[in-house]
Design a protein around this motif. Structure first.
Motif, short mmCIF file in Angstrom:
data_model
loop_
_atom_site.label_atom_id
_atom_site.label_comp_id
_atom_site.label_asym_id
_atom_site.label_seq_id
_atom_site.Cartn_x
_atom_site.Cartn_y
_atom_site.Cartn_z
N THR A 100 -16.77 0.74 -0.11
CA THR A 100 -15.55 0.72 -0.91
C THR A 100 -15.80 1.61 -2.12
O THR A 100 -16.56 1.27 -3.01
CB THR A 100 -15.20 -0.71 -1.37
OG1 THR A 100 -16.35 -1.33 -1.95
CG2 THR A 100 -14.71 -1.55 -0.22
N ALA A 134 -15.64 -5.70 1.41
CA ALA A 134 -15.04 -5.47 2.73
C ALA A 134 -15.83 -6.19 3.82
O ALA A 134 -17.00 -6.53 3.64
CB ALA A 134 -14.98 -3.98 3.03
N TRP A 143 -11.49 -4.74 6.79
CA TRP A 143 -10.63 -5.37 5.80
C TRP A 143 -11.27 -5.26 4.43
O TRP A 143 -12.48 -5.46 4.29
CB TRP A 143 -10.40 -6.85 6.14
CG TRP A 143 -9.57 -7.05 7.36
CD1 TRP A 143 -9.99 -7.14 8.66
CD2 TRP A 143 -8.14 -7.17 7.40
NE1 TRP A 143 -8.93 -7.31 9.50
CE2 TRP A 143 -7.77 -7.33 8.76
CE3 TRP A 143 -7.12 -7.16 6.43
CZ2 TRP A 143 -6.45 -7.49 9.17
CZ3 TRP A 143 -5.82 -7.32 6.84
CH2 TRP A 143 -5.48 -7.48 8.18
N THR A 145 -10.74 -5.55 -0.18
CA THR A 145 -10.01 -6.09 -1.32
C THR A 145 -9.98 -5.08 -2.45
O THR A 145 -10.87 -4.24 -2.59
CB THR A 145 -10.65 -7.39 -1.85
OG1 THR A 145 -12.00 -7.12 -2.25
CG2 THR A 145 -10.64 -8.48 -0.80
N TYR A 151 -4.94 -6.09 -0.97
CA TYR A 151 -5.94 -6.17 0.10
C TYR A 151 -5.41 -5.29 1.22
O TYR A 151 -4.22 -4.93 1.24
CB TYR A 151 -6.17 -7.61 0.56
CG TYR A 151 -4.96 -8.31 1.12
CD1 TYR A 151 -4.71 -8.33 2.50
CD2 TYR A 151 -4.06 -8.97 0.28
CE1 TYR A 151 -3.60 -8.98 3.02
CE2 TYR A 151 -2.95 -9.62 0.80
CZ TYR A 151 -2.71 -9.61 2.16
OH TYR A 151 -1.61 -10.26 2.67
N ARG A 153 -6.32 -3.06 5.30
CA ARG A 153 -7.13 -2.89 6.50
C ARG A 153 -7.17 -1.41 6.88
O ARG A 153 -6.22 -0.66 6.65
CB ARG A 153 -6.57 -3.73 7.65
CG ARG A 153 -5.17 -3.33 8.10
CD ARG A 153 -4.61 -4.32 9.11
NE ARG A 153 -3.23 -4.01 9.48
CZ ARG A 153 -2.37 -4.89 9.98
NH1 ARG A 153 -2.76 -6.14 10.18
NH2 ARG A 153 -1.15 -4.53 10.29
N ALA A 166 -1.23 -8.58 -3.00
CA ALA A 166 -1.85 -9.89 -3.00
C ALA A 166 -0.98 -10.91 -3.73
O ALA A 166 -0.32 -10.58 -4.72
CB ALA A 166 -3.21 -9.83 -3.68
N PRO A 172 -8.17 -10.04 -6.20
CA PRO A 172 -8.93 -10.06 -4.95
C PRO A 172 -10.32 -9.46 -5.11
O PRO A 172 -10.47 -8.35 -5.63
CB PRO A 172 -8.06 -9.22 -4.00
CG PRO A 172 -6.68 -9.44 -4.49
CD PRO A 172 -6.81 -9.49 -5.99
N ILE A 175 -14.95 -11.14 0.05
CA ILE A 175 -14.26 -11.31 1.33
C ILE A 175 -15.29 -11.68 2.39
O ILE A 175 -16.47 -11.32 2.29
CB ILE A 175 -13.50 -10.02 1.70
CG1 ILE A 175 -12.51 -10.24 2.85
CG2 ILE A 175 -14.46 -8.89 2.02
CD1 ILE A 175 -11.55 -9.09 3.06
N TYR A 185 -10.49 -14.12 1.63
CA TYR A 185 -11.01 -13.49 0.42
C TYR A 185 -10.85 -14.44 -0.77
O TYR A 185 -10.06 -15.39 -0.73
CB TYR A 185 -10.36 -12.14 0.15
CG TYR A 185 -8.92 -12.15 -0.34
CD1 TYR A 185 -8.61 -12.43 -1.67
CD2 TYR A 185 -7.88 -11.83 0.53
CE1 TYR A 185 -7.29 -12.42 -2.11
CE2 TYR A 185 -6.56 -11.82 0.09
CZ TYR A 185 -6.27 -12.11 -1.24
OH TYR A 185 -4.97 -12.10 -1.68
N SER A 187 -10.03 -14.72 -4.92
CA SER A 187 -9.35 -14.03 -6.01
C SER A 187 -9.83 -14.59 -7.34
O SER A 187 -9.57 -15.76 -7.66
CB SER A 187 -7.84 -14.18 -5.90
OG SER A 187 -7.19 -13.54 -6.97
N ILE A 196 -6.23 -14.39 5.49
CA ILE A 196 -5.39 -13.29 5.93
C ILE A 196 -5.06 -13.45 7.41
O ILE A 196 -5.97 -13.67 8.23
CB ILE A 196 -6.10 -11.93 5.71
CG1 ILE A 196 -6.44 -11.73 4.24
CG2 ILE A 196 -5.22 -10.79 6.21
CD1 ILE A 196 -7.30 -10.49 3.99
#
Length: 326
Positions: A100, A134, A143, A145, A151, A153, A166, A172, A175, A185, A187, A196
């Protein structure tokens, strides 16, 4: 694809005998701690073991993805691009590290062979998602955040990215995926956990056992029970999706600052306690904690992951990786 700069450095791992604050009951130890220094100002954030025995880690301060060889302590750094600020790294079904990459608002895939970087940029409506963590689900969908309130995919085969808003907006963070394939996930700012729907993308919000605890990271055990680190209250919570019930334990020393959570292959729960400057191991059977303090101040372990017999963490405050072996 974007520019790459390949850097190399080496450092010897340091072996340290941990000071253990043990609860009553039989221990599976002895445990051994070893530290691996990486380049100064790297700011290692997340780690993940690779199939070949090496360890990938994100360098959030210098915009790199690192690869550590625990056999000799050597490491290499791959430049992820201009303005890069990577957060999370995991190994995908293809054996490559997926990152990420918040600085470029993209998901990055780094080829484990030639270290080429491929970027999958988020759509314009998700500008500055503040990407966090992820997972891959059982279908191979990635997936992720974003702390700014999203969030999403990514389908690695097509490159298609879908982003969802979200519930409650920003927050978020951590996860996880359960053995059944459910994706959840946590938050932090939103003060809840969320399931999800991996088909529709819809979110089912679940409140914490009490308001204001600040769920930060989340991990599933082998039974599908969800373990959640409560940042604001210094606790670890366990949520049973079947009975929809919580159970909570307080860290042995701190009333706040429970950051990372990871459940190993023995279903033991590992946590990072920032005020105590320690990694903590919790046994759900005996309900006892065991503490592994760092040998340096402000280690700030933000994430942990492991493999059989090893727990790996990133000490962002000391520019080191740490491993605890039993």
């Amino acid at each position: 694809m974007n520019r790459r700069q390949f850097l190399a450095s080496a450092a010897a791992g340091m072996l340290v005998t941990p000071a253990l604050a043990r609860g009553a009951g039989a221990q599976e130890g002895p445990f051994r701690i070893k530290y691996y220094p990486v380049a100064s100002a790297t700011g290692p954030h997340d780690v993940t073991p690779a199939p070949d025995g090496t360890i990938w880690f994100t360098g959030q301060r210098n915009g790199t993805l690192g690869r550590l060889d625990p056999r000799d302590g050597s490491f290499k750094l791959v430049d992820l691009g201009k303005g890069a600020a990577p957060h999370n790294v995991i190994i995908g079904p293809d054996g490559a590290p997926w990152v990420t990459e918040g600085g470029q608002n993209a998901i990055a895939r780094v080829d484990p062979g030639d270290h080429k970087v491929a970027l999958f940029r988020l759509p314009e409506q998700a500008a500055y998602a503040n990407l966090n963590t992820a997972v891959f689900d059982k279908s191979g969908i990635y997936w992720f955040t974003g702390n700014s309130g999203i969030y999403g995919r990514l389908d690695p085969k097509s490159g298609d990215i879908t982003v969802f808003r979200a519930p409650r907006g920003p927050g978020p963070y951590g996860i996880t995926v359960t053995p059944k394939g459910d994706v959840w996930y946590a938050s932090l700012a939103g003060d809840h956990i969320t399931k999800i729907d991996t088909v529709s993308g819809d979110a089912l919000m679940v409140p914490p056992p009490k308001p204001g605890v600040g769920p930060r990271r989340i991990w599933s055990d082998s039974k599908g029970l969800l373990w959640v680190s409560f940042w604001h209250s210094g606790e670890v919570g366990r949520f049973d999706p079947g009975t929809k019930t919580w159970k909570v334990w307080s860290l042995p020393k701190s009333k706040e600052g429970c950051y990372a959570v990871y459940v190993d292959d023995k279903d033991k729960v590992w946590l990072s306690d920032w005020p105590a400057n320690a990694i903590v191991r919790f046994d759900p059977v005996t309900e006892k904690f065991e503490s592994f303090p760092s040998d340096r101040r402000r280690s700030d372990v933000r994430q942990m992951l492991g493999r059989s017999g090893e727990l790996w963490g990133a000490e962002s405050g000391t520019d080191r990786l740490v491993v605890i072996r039993d």
